[in-house]
Scaffold this motif. Structure first.
Motif, mmCIF file in Angstrom:
data_model
loop_
_atom_site.group_PDB
_atom_site.id
_atom_site.type_symbol
_atom_site.label_atom_id
_atom_site.label_comp_id
_atom_site.label_asym_id
_atom_site.label_seq_id
_atom_site.Cartn_x
_atom_site.Cartn_y
_atom_site.Cartn_z
ATOM 1 N N ALA A 130 0.653 -1.304 0.018
ATOM 2 C CA ALA A 130 0.039 -0.027 -0.134
ATOM 3 C C ALA A 130 0.985 1.212 0.032
ATOM 4 O O ALA A 130 0.479 2.211 -0.733
ATOM 5 N N ALA A 131 1.840 1.338 0.665
ATOM 6 C CA ALA A 131 2.850 2.425 0.945
ATOM 7 C C ALA A 131 3.653 2.689 -0.595
ATOM 8 O O ALA A 131 3.761 3.734 -1.000
ATOM 9 N N VAL A 132 3.986 1.455 -1.223
ATOM 10 C CA VAL A 132 4.670 1.541 -2.436
ATOM 11 C C VAL A 132 3.529 1.893 -3.710
ATOM 12 O O VAL A 132 4.000 3.123 -4.405
ATOM 13 N N LEU A 133 2.567 1.439 -3.485
ATOM 14 C CA LEU A 133 1.334 2.010 -4.476
ATOM 15 C C LEU A 133 1.248 3.416 -4.295
ATOM 16 O O LEU A 133 0.916 4.282 -5.302
ATOM 17 N N ARG A 135 1.538 9.137 -6.471
ATOM 18 C CA ARG A 135 2.356 10.286 -6.659
ATOM 19 C C ARG A 135 3.148 10.759 -7.753
ATOM 20 O O ARG A 135 3.375 11.883 -8.294
ATOM 21 N N LEU A 136 4.112 9.566 -8.152
ATOM 22 C CA LEU A 136 5.132 9.837 -8.726
ATOM 23 C C LEU A 136 4.534 9.679 -10.421
ATOM 24 O O LEU A 136 5.154 10.439 -11.247
ATOM 25 N N CYS A 137 3.395 8.710 -10.431
ATOM 26 C CA CYS A 137 2.991 8.524 -12.089
ATOM 27 C C CYS A 137 1.961 9.602 -12.268
ATOM 28 O O CYS A 137 1.861 9.948 -13.707
ATOM 29 N N ASP A 143 -1.609 4.229 -14.544
ATOM 30 C CA ASP A 143 -0.120 4.065 -14.726
ATOM 31 C C ASP A 143 0.597 3.545 -13.362
ATOM 32 O O ASP A 143 1.661 2.790 -13.505
ATOM 33 N N ALA A 144 -0.015 4.081 -12.258
ATOM 34 C CA ALA A 144 0.661 3.606 -11.076
ATOM 35 C C ALA A 144 0.480 2.034 -10.781
ATOM 36 O O ALA A 144 1.259 1.178 -10.171
ATOM 37 N N ASP A 145 -0.859 1.756 -11.182
ATOM 38 C CA ASP A 145 -1.132 0.238 -11.071
ATOM 39 C C ASP A 145 -0.302 -0.806 -11.892
ATOM 40 O O ASP A 145 0.340 -1.755 -11.359
ATOM 41 N N SER A 168 10.019 3.104 -12.046
ATOM 42 C CA SER A 168 8.671 2.265 -12.837
ATOM 43 C C SER A 168 7.933 3.387 -13.560
ATOM 44 O O SER A 168 7.612 3.207 -14.590
ATOM 45 N N CYS A 169 7.834 4.543 -12.809
ATOM 46 C CA CYS A 169 6.816 5.598 -13.670
ATOM 47 C C CYS A 169 7.798 6.111 -14.696
ATOM 48 O O CYS A 169 7.259 6.644 -15.703
ATOM 49 N N ALA A 170 9.159 6.482 -14.387
ATOM 50 C CA ALA A 170 9.714 7.449 -15.290
ATOM 51 C C ALA A 170 10.283 6.530 -16.633
ATOM 52 O O ALA A 170 10.154 7.197 -17.616
#
Length: 82
Positions: free
Chosen positions: A25-28, A33-35, A40-42, A76-78
């Protein structure tokens, strides 16, 4: 009761799942926030989970599995096309 370090030390599937359950949950939340968006975050979270699973049995004992997961997910988002 098993500590995070004990869970991360073993490559057992159930213990990997427990580590992801404990810290996912913390990672997601960080990935959202980053994505900048949930889909995209999922996707980034799923890619991170696969990458972590593939390297899980090769990792030395981890003192902070949450930080390890965050570090593995950070780019991962970058690398995702927008």
């Amino acid at each position: 009761m098993k500590t995070d370090a004990t869970l991360a030390r073993n490559s057992d599937r159930d213990e990997y799942i427990q580590m992801v359950d404990d810290h996912g949950a913390a990672v997601l939340a960080m990935l959202r926030r980053l994505c900048g968006n949930t889909p995209d975050a999922d996707d980034a979270f799923q890619e991170t989970a696969v990458r972590v699973w593939k390297s899980f049995d090769r990792q030395p004992p981890l003192r902070n599995p949450r930080a390890w997961l965050m570090t593995n997910s950070n780019g991962s988002c970058a690398i995702r096309p927008r």
